[in-house]
Design a protein around this motif. Structure first.
Motif, PDB file in Angstrom:
ATOM      1  N   TYR A   1       0.868  -1.237  -0.011  1.00 52.65           N
ATOM      2  CA  TYR A   1      -0.086   0.138  -0.056  1.00 52.65           C
ATOM      3  C   TYR A   1       0.897   1.346   0.056  1.00 52.65           C
ATOM      4  CZ  TYR A   1      -2.771  -3.694   1.828  1.00 52.65           C
ATOM      5  OH  TYR A   1      -3.485  -5.182   2.276  1.00 52.65           O
TER       6      TYR A   1
ATOM      7  N   ASN B   1      -6.822   3.620  -4.788  1.00 52.04           N
ATOM      8  CA  ASN B   1      -6.774   2.450  -5.113  1.00 52.04           C
ATOM      9  C   ASN B   1      -6.244   1.395  -3.838  1.00 52.04           C
ATOM     10  OD1 ASN B   1      -7.563   2.715  -7.649  1.00 52.04           O
ATOM     11  ND2 ASN B   1      -5.498   2.864  -8.390  1.00 52.04           N
ATOM     12  N   ASP B   2      -5.475   2.146  -3.054  1.00 50.04           N
ATOM     13  CA  ASP B   2      -4.601   1.339  -1.828  1.00 50.04           C
ATOM     14  C   ASP B   2      -5.751   1.322  -0.763  1.00 50.04           C
ATOM     15  OD1 ASP B   2      -2.160   1.287  -3.030  1.00 50.04           O
ATOM     16  OD2 ASP B   2      -1.296   2.740  -1.624  1.00 50.04           O
TER      17      ASP B   2
ATOM     18  N   ARG C   1      -7.985  -1.234  -1.892  1.00 46.82           N
ATOM     19  CA  ARG C   1      -7.481  -2.672  -1.707  1.00 46.82           C
ATOM     20  C   ARG C   1      -7.544  -3.319  -0.162  1.00 46.82           C
ATOM     21  NH1 ARG C   1      -4.080  -1.938  -5.063  1.00 46.82           N
ATOM     22  NH2 ARG C   1      -2.159  -1.098  -3.844  1.00 46.82           N
TER      23      ARG C   1
ATOM     24  N   ARG D   1     -10.820  -4.043   1.018  1.00 46.33           N
ATOM     25  CA  ARG D   1     -11.468  -5.302   0.137  1.00 46.33           C
ATOM     26  C   ARG D   1     -10.579  -6.815   0.749  1.00 46.33           C
ATOM     27  NH1 ARG D   1     -10.260  -4.173  -4.447  1.00 46.33           N
ATOM     28  NH2 ARG D   1      -8.416  -5.043  -4.703  1.00 46.33           N
ATOM     29  N   GLU D   2      -9.390  -6.562   1.023  1.00 47.81           N
ATOM     30  CA  GLU D   2      -8.410  -7.394   1.540  1.00 47.81           C
ATOM     31  C   GLU D   2      -8.774  -7.931   3.159  1.00 47.81           C
ATOM     32  OE1 GLU D   2      -4.441  -6.584   0.485  1.00 47.81           O
ATOM     33  OE2 GLU D   2      -4.478  -7.024  -1.570  1.00 47.81           O
TER      34      GLU D   2
END
Length: 111
Positions: free
Chosen positions: A13, A56-57, A60, A63-64
């Motif tokens: 990230y 985006n980080d 992510r 989501r992760e």
């Protein structure tokens, strides 16, 4: 925070790492009045691709890690404390995404 997680955060990230390590660190209060002001400083100084990379980080890591606030602590340790910023995890994410798009929106988070 261990070196392993620090390095992993920087690799996984990188833009979030820059925001938290460079703007929202433990001495943030010496430079900014609020967490939102720190995010606005990042947004004003970052290139468009860096702001996009931050979004985006965030997407992510959410989501992760299924929106678990402990994920931020796992990677960023004591550098980020949502309570200090008077935010829940969800409010923090919403604020960052809003202020990155519009730094002037930081004034709506003056608490």
């Amino acid at each position: 925070m261990t070196a392993f997680l620090y390095e992993e955060a920087e690799q996984k990230y990188p833009h979030l790492h820059t925001l938290i390590g460079g703007y929202m660190h433990q001495d943030m209060d010496l430079h900014y009045e609020t967490c939102a002001e720190a995010v606005a400083a990042f947004a004003q100084e970052a290139l468009p691709e860096e702001r996009g990379g931050l979004k985006n980080d965030i997407a992510r890591i959410v989501r992760e890690h299924n929106q678990e606030p402990d994920a931020f602590h796992k990677y960023f340790g004591a550098d980020i404390d949502f309570a200090t910023c008077s935010f829940t995890f969800e409010q923090f994410v919403e604020m960052v995404l809003r202020v990155v798009d519009d730094p002037a929106a930081a004034k709506h988070y003056d608490f």
